[in-house]
Design an enzyme around this catalytic site. Structure first.
Site, mmCIF file in Angstrom:
data_model
loop_
_atom_site.group_PDB
_atom_site.id
_atom_site.type_symbol
_atom_site.label_atom_id
_atom_site.label_comp_id
_atom_site.label_asym_id
_atom_site.label_seq_id
_atom_site.Cartn_x
_atom_site.Cartn_y
_atom_site.Cartn_z
ATOM 1 N N ASP A 299 33.510 41.814 34.784
ATOM 2 C CA ASP A 299 34.743 41.191 35.263
ATOM 3 C C ASP A 299 34.600 39.696 35.483
ATOM 4 O O ASP A 299 35.553 38.941 35.290
ATOM 5 C CB ASP A 299 35.187 41.872 36.567
ATOM 6 C CG ASP A 299 36.637 41.574 36.906
ATOM 7 O OD1 ASP A 299 37.471 41.584 35.986
ATOM 8 O OD2 ASP A 299 36.930 41.325 38.093
ATOM 9 N N GLN B 25 37.596 25.913 43.138
ATOM 10 C CA GLN B 25 38.638 26.389 44.054
ATOM 11 C C GLN B 25 37.971 26.926 45.318
ATOM 12 O O GLN B 25 36.794 27.316 45.276
ATOM 13 C CB GLN B 25 39.485 27.479 43.397
ATOM 14 C CG GLN B 25 38.731 28.799 43.168
ATOM 15 C CD GLN B 25 39.617 29.925 42.689
ATOM 16 O OE1 GLN B 25 40.658 29.707 42.080
ATOM 17 N NE2 GLN B 25 39.210 31.142 42.964
ATOM 18 N N HIS C 105 34.087 34.642 32.960
ATOM 19 C CA HIS C 105 34.387 33.416 33.721
ATOM 20 C C HIS C 105 33.174 32.496 33.830
ATOM 21 O O HIS C 105 33.208 31.334 33.419
ATOM 22 C CB HIS C 105 34.854 33.763 35.135
ATOM 23 C CG HIS C 105 36.140 34.511 35.201
ATOM 24 N ND1 HIS C 105 37.095 34.454 34.211
ATOM 25 C CD2 HIS C 105 36.657 35.342 36.152
ATOM 26 C CE1 HIS C 105 38.126 35.207 34.553
ATOM 27 N NE2 HIS C 105 37.881 35.753 35.719
ATOM 28 N N LYS D 107 54.317 39.320 37.009
ATOM 29 C CA LYS D 107 55.116 38.885 38.160
ATOM 30 C C LYS D 107 54.420 37.802 38.982
ATOM 31 O O LYS D 107 55.061 36.874 39.471
ATOM 32 C CB LYS D 107 55.458 40.095 39.037
ATOM 33 C CG LYS D 107 56.461 41.024 38.366
ATOM 34 C CD LYS D 107 56.941 42.129 39.291
ATOM 35 C CE LYS D 107 55.947 43.250 39.405
ATOM 36 N NZ LYS D 107 56.506 44.439 40.100
ATOM 37 N N SER E 25 56.723 44.300 33.655
ATOM 38 C CA SER E 25 56.914 44.831 35.005
ATOM 39 C C SER E 25 55.612 44.899 35.796
ATOM 40 O O SER E 25 55.594 45.342 36.941
ATOM 41 C CB SER E 25 57.553 46.222 34.939
ATOM 42 O OG SER E 25 56.744 47.105 34.164
#
Length: 594
Positions: free
Chosen positions: A340, A482, A345, A123, A118
């Site tokens: 983060d 990107q 990354h 999602k 959820s």
């Protein structure tokens, strides 16, 4: 080595069939035959085997899970041909059943359970990616998708929720609604607590109902906060693991906050899982241009000779977002931009960029080379780090909030939303080359790119035509990850005309213009790899340890000394200190003109 074999044991025999669908990106599907007894004519062959994705190994796997040595065969025979020839000698299905005791249930089933179904990640990313894989016929024939979360929901309500999320790149294609309906019929839901073995046992019963007696392969995606990883893994391992196939667990970052917490998390995970069952996901490794890094370098002769300190002056890894925390500050404040983005990354991209040529393209060979790079690096020093935090700014009549204006962020927080760092690799290839990282929120643009700035041409004959700013005239390879994916090379070129005037031009591979095919989402690639057992783009535990060793000391120093970040306006290019850091190593950030 002796082969583990007994004619009275039950064996699992897998064989591979290449995918026949041209639209499928699967390299092959595994098929399984359960053998409860071996025909006497097969006893001498000791044939029972499992073929993985690369179809190179043939391994006996017994019903209890023991793995036997590879069966030895003549050079002109394979286990499959020998096995097939023996099977063809059996003339009827009754003889087959009586003599061999075979139970033909081909094609195993894959049950994909999203734990934390959820949540936003599930999602926004996971369910759309699974649907995209289904649309492209990349998922196995027999699969189900289960959502597991604490929220009370029926299967119909879950399908309605998933249906609203299926707006990925696939939604513009033909027959989408028909495929969507088919996909949703395979989606089910089970409500339960993340620390309840009883609830996971109930999930196991539902999974078995849908698996229908086939070999059950199970993939769990932990889309939940890291503080409940271990509870969920413990319960899934003890109460809802596959008994006759594989069980794999995808773990989302963050993998701890420092070396100590990361090591503790790894120890706990390995208490319930083997290392090859753990898939630590960093979605940036699934980006098309990141995966293209090794292709660009190792399959083009023009690049590999230049890929060293002799020709490269510096390497820049740049990540910027044009929005702030937007209500997610509570999570972000616990980690900050260094943990983060920089520690995972950008550092993962750096390792791929700088690694030596692997022996093969196998997962372990590639990850071995990445670990070597990380272990060759000096830990980040405080003087090579600049941190910042965005503040409120009014532009065009609109007032943008500061980081601490976010109601989920503690007042007076010193957590950095921007960081720039200079890292170095102590090996023969990269000695003395600065690797500059820069990442931030609430900046002027959204972008992720790798910039490789080459050295100036010695004794350049055209220096007068280039002007005094040699940095503007330097060759630069830019890999834009990107948005608007591209690879372009900046070169100097003569402007047409009678005079001798030079211009800086681009040799540009623009993906949207060159390729009509849509670029898949990173989660699609990584989910497919996890299903296929391909670990190349996932992080190994020793790789994670080496990464944390580079950042833990400076993170501790920043927090212990309560260093105040440099404030920069929302929508700007970040703190001025980042430019001073680059200038210290005679570098100019390559994105200044964007």
């Amino acid at each position: 080595m002796p082969t583990l074999y007994s004619p009275n044991c039950s064996y699992s025999v897998y064989y591979s069939r290449l995918a026949t669908s041209s639209s499928s990106s699967l390299s092959g599907c595994q098929h399984r035959i359960t053998v409860s007894s071996i025909p006497k004519r097969l006893h001498s062959q000791n044939v029972s085997f499992e073929s993985p994705r690369n179809h190179r190994r043939n391994v006996v796997r017994m019903q209890g899970g023991e793995v036997a040595a590879t069966a030895s065969l003549p050079a002109n025979e394979t286990p499959m041909t020998t096995f097939k020839d023996e099977l063809l000698k059996i003339k009827s299905s009754e003889e087959f059943k009586d003599v061999a005791g075979f139970d033909f249930k081909e094609e195993p089933t894959v049950s994909i359970t999203v734990v934390g179904a959820s949540g936003d990640l599930a999602k926004k990313k996971i369910f759309p990616a699974l649907f995209a894989l289904y649309y492209e016929d990349c998922l196995p024939k027999h699969f189900t998708v289960f959502g597991y979360a604490r929220s009370k929901m029926t299967d119909a309500e879950f399908r309605d929720m998933v249906n609203k999320t299926l707006t990925c790149r696939i939604d513009k294609r033909e027959n989408c609604s028909e495929k969507m309906d088919q996909f949703l019929k395979r989606c089910f839901y089970h409500s339960g607590q993340y620390d309840s073995e009883e609830n996971f046992a109930d999930l196991d019963k539902k999974l078995k109902e849908h698996e229908g007696g086939r070999v059950s392969n199970r993939l769990y995606y932990l889309s939940i906060p890291p503080n409940i990883f271990i509870d969920a893994v413990r319960c899934a391992s003890s109460s809802a693991s596959s008994t006759n196939g594989w069980t794999r667990v995808i773990v989302e970052k963050p993998f701890g906050r420092d070396s100590e917490s990361s090591a503790a998390l790894t120890r706990e995970l390995k208490h319930y899982l083997e290392e090859d069952q753990i898939f630590r996901i960093d979605h940036y490794l699934g980006k098309e241009l990141v995966e293209n890094l090794s292709v660009l370098r190792f399959s083009n002769l023009i690049f590999e000779p230049l890929w060293s300190r002799q020709y490269i002056r510096n390497v820049q890894l740049i990540f910027s977002e044009d929005f702030g925390t937007e209500g997610r500050g509570g999570y972000f404040d616990h980690y900050g931009i260094i943990r983060d983005v920089l520690q995972n990354h950008l550092l993962q991209i750096l390792a791929l960029f700088a690694m030596e040529t692997p022996v093969r393209l196998d997962a372990e060979d590639i990850r071995n080379e990445k670990v070597k790079v990380l272990r060759s690096m000096k830990p980040l020093q405080l003087e090579d780090l600049v941190i910042g935090q965005y503040k409120s700014h009014t532009r065009g009549g609109i007032t943008y909030p500061s980081y601490t204006d976010d109601k989920t962020v503690p007042k007076g927080s010193l957590t950095p939303t921007f960081a720039a760092a200079a890292l170095f690799i102590d090996n023969a290839r990269w000695d003395g080359v600065p690797f500059l990282m820069k990442a931030g929120k609430a900046l002027h643009t959204k972008r992720a790119e790798i910039r490789v700035q080459f050295r100036h041409v010695p004794g350049n004959l055209y220096s007068k035509s280039l002007g005094t700013d040699l940095d503007q005239a330097t060759n630069e390879l830019v890999i834009r990850v990107q948005p608007d994916e591209a690879v372009y090379l900046k070169i100097n070129n003569k402007v047409p005309g009678l005079g001798m005037r030079l211009d800086n031009s681009h040799l540009n591979l623009h993906y949207a213009a060159r390729y009509s095919k849509e670029i898949p989402c990173a989660y699609e690639r990584l989910l497919l790899d996890a299903i296929e057992g391909e670990r190349r783009l996932f992080i190994r535990s020793d790789e994670l340890d080496a990464a944390w060793e580079l950042f833990t000391p400076v993170l501790k120093e920043v927090e212990d000394k309560k260093i105040i970040p440099e404030y920069y306006p929302y929508g700007s290019r970040g703190p001025v200190g980042a430019h001073y850091l680059a200038a210290r190593y005679n570098v100019r950030w390559g994105d200044l003109c964007i």
